[in-house]
Design a protein around this motif. Structure first.
Motif, PDB file in Angstrom:
ATOM      1  N   TYR A  14       7.922  19.488 -20.978  1.00  0.00           N
ATOM      2  CA  TYR A  14       8.854  20.553 -21.313  1.00  0.00           C
ATOM      3  C   TYR A  14       9.635  21.025 -20.088  1.00  0.00           C
ATOM      4  CZ  TYR A  14       6.503  20.701 -25.831  1.00  0.00           C
ATOM      5  OH  TYR A  14       6.001  20.362 -27.074  1.00  0.00           O
ATOM      6  N   LEU A  17      13.192  22.511 -20.388  1.00  0.00           N
ATOM      7  CA  LEU A  17      13.415  23.744 -21.138  1.00  0.00           C
ATOM      8  C   LEU A  17      13.622  24.937 -20.212  1.00  0.00           C
ATOM      9  CD1 LEU A  17      10.769  23.472 -24.017  1.00  0.00           C
ATOM     10  CD2 LEU A  17      13.205  22.874 -24.090  1.00  0.00           C
ATOM     11  N   HIS A 209       7.300  23.955 -28.394  1.00  0.00           N
ATOM     12  CA  HIS A 209       7.353  22.806 -29.302  1.00  0.00           C
ATOM     13  C   HIS A 209       8.681  22.756 -30.052  1.00  0.00           C
ATOM     14  CE1 HIS A 209       3.306  21.738 -28.467  1.00  0.00           C
ATOM     15  NE2 HIS A 209       2.703  22.574 -29.282  1.00  0.00           N
ATOM     16  N   SER A 212      11.784  22.171 -27.851  1.00  0.00           N
ATOM     17  CA  SER A 212      11.887  20.775 -27.421  1.00  0.00           C
ATOM     18  C   SER A 212      12.385  19.883 -28.554  1.00  0.00           C
ATOM     19  CB  SER A 212      10.526  20.288 -26.930  1.00  0.00           C
ATOM     20  OG  SER A 212      10.600  18.951 -26.485  1.00  0.00           O
ATOM     21  N   LYS A 215      16.090  20.511 -28.985  1.00  0.00           N
ATOM     22  CA  LYS A 215      16.890  20.006 -27.861  1.00  0.00           C
ATOM     23  C   LYS A 215      16.990  18.492 -27.900  1.00  0.00           C
ATOM     24  CE  LYS A 215      17.831  21.059 -23.076  1.00  0.00           C
ATOM     25  NZ  LYS A 215      17.506  22.000 -21.984  1.00  0.00           N
ATOM     26  N   LYS A 216      15.893  17.815 -28.192  1.00  0.00           N
ATOM     27  CA  LYS A 216      15.901  16.349 -28.227  1.00  0.00           C
ATOM     28  C   LYS A 216      16.743  15.814 -29.373  1.00  0.00           C
ATOM     29  CE  LYS A 216      11.418  15.731 -25.974  1.00  0.00           C
ATOM     30  NZ  LYS A 216       9.986  15.376 -26.145  1.00  0.00           N
TER      31      LYS A 216
END
Length: 245
Positions: A14, A17, A209, A212, A215-216
């Motif tokens: 992470y 982030l 969680h 992420s 964002k991905k």
């Protein structure tokens, strides 16, 4: 107690982030903030996973009251919010934290919510409302009832302006109702409270969680939620109720 560590534990990365915690205590620095005690627990968990964490104590800044992005354009001589907002908007995770007063969120907390709401008509690069793709959580402390009421108000406000809310996205501590020790006071039991520590941990991980995942995947898909397309007549599959045409 089972001390087994999940085999998935080491697979999380992470480090890309960014999280911002806004502490809405009514106490100016360097006075001790009990809310900051729980903020620090969550921030530590995130930092240990490589998350960049910024901490803002709102009352230390000259944040104007209002519902516009820059209140100096509406009669105020000074407004620290525009510079603070650049940090807030750069973050993947926003946690609002504050005290309970008279069973409700404190005045500083409400001011921050109003200033966030001031940007609710702005859009991101995909044409969605500006907070789409970001994740929100809430932390509350106090010596009176109302923790769930306060966090529900904050989480509703965040999702309404576009933040995504993961499961168990709130944490907090309230002592005995009425005068008594606060969270960080000696003998309060606050820092040893398993319910608070568990909820703070679960909230921290769930925020990471979901942030992420979003964002991905480039945030939320830009279909069915783009205001400009709706204004041009696109209805994304919506059909009026034929009984009320």
């Amino acid at each position: 107690m089972n001390e087994t560590i999940s085999p998935e534990r080491e697979s999380f990365d992470y480090s890309d982030l960014h999280a911002v915690f806004i502490n809405c205590t009514l106490k100016r620095s360097p006075e001790i903030s009990n809310t900051q005690g729980i903020v620090d627990l969550s921030a530590r968990i995130m930092r240990e996973q490589g998350v960049q964490v910024d901490l803002i104590r709102a009352i230390d800044h000259d944040i104007a009251t209002g519902v516009y992005p820059d209140m100096t354009e509406h009669g105020w001589q000074a407004d620290a919010w525009p510079s603070l907002f650049s940090t807030v908007q750069s973050a993947d995770i926003l946690v609002l934290a504050g005290p309970i007063w008279l069973g409700d969120n404190g005045s500083v907390t409400k001011r921050i919510v109003e200033r966030l709401y001031a940007h609710s008509g702005e859009f991101n690069d995909k044409g969605q409302y500006i907070f789409y793709g970001k994740v929100g959580g809430a932390i509350i402390t106090g010596n009176e009832d109302g923790l769930k009421h306060c966090t529900s108000n904050l989480l509703y406000s965040l999702q309404h302006i576009g933040y995504s809310i993961p499961p168990a996205a709130d944490a907090g501590w309230i002592g005995e109702i009425g005068p008594g020790p606060s969270y960080l006071d000696e003998g309060s039991g606050g820092t040893q409270n398993d319910f608070t520590n568990r909820n703070t941990t679960f909230m921290s991980w769930n925020l990471m969680h979901l942030a992420s995942i979003l964002k991905k995947n480039g945030g939320l898909p830009a279909f069915g939620n783009v205001r400009e397309d709706w204004d041009r007549g696109e209805r994304f599959g919506f059909q009026p109720n034929p009984e009320y045409r």
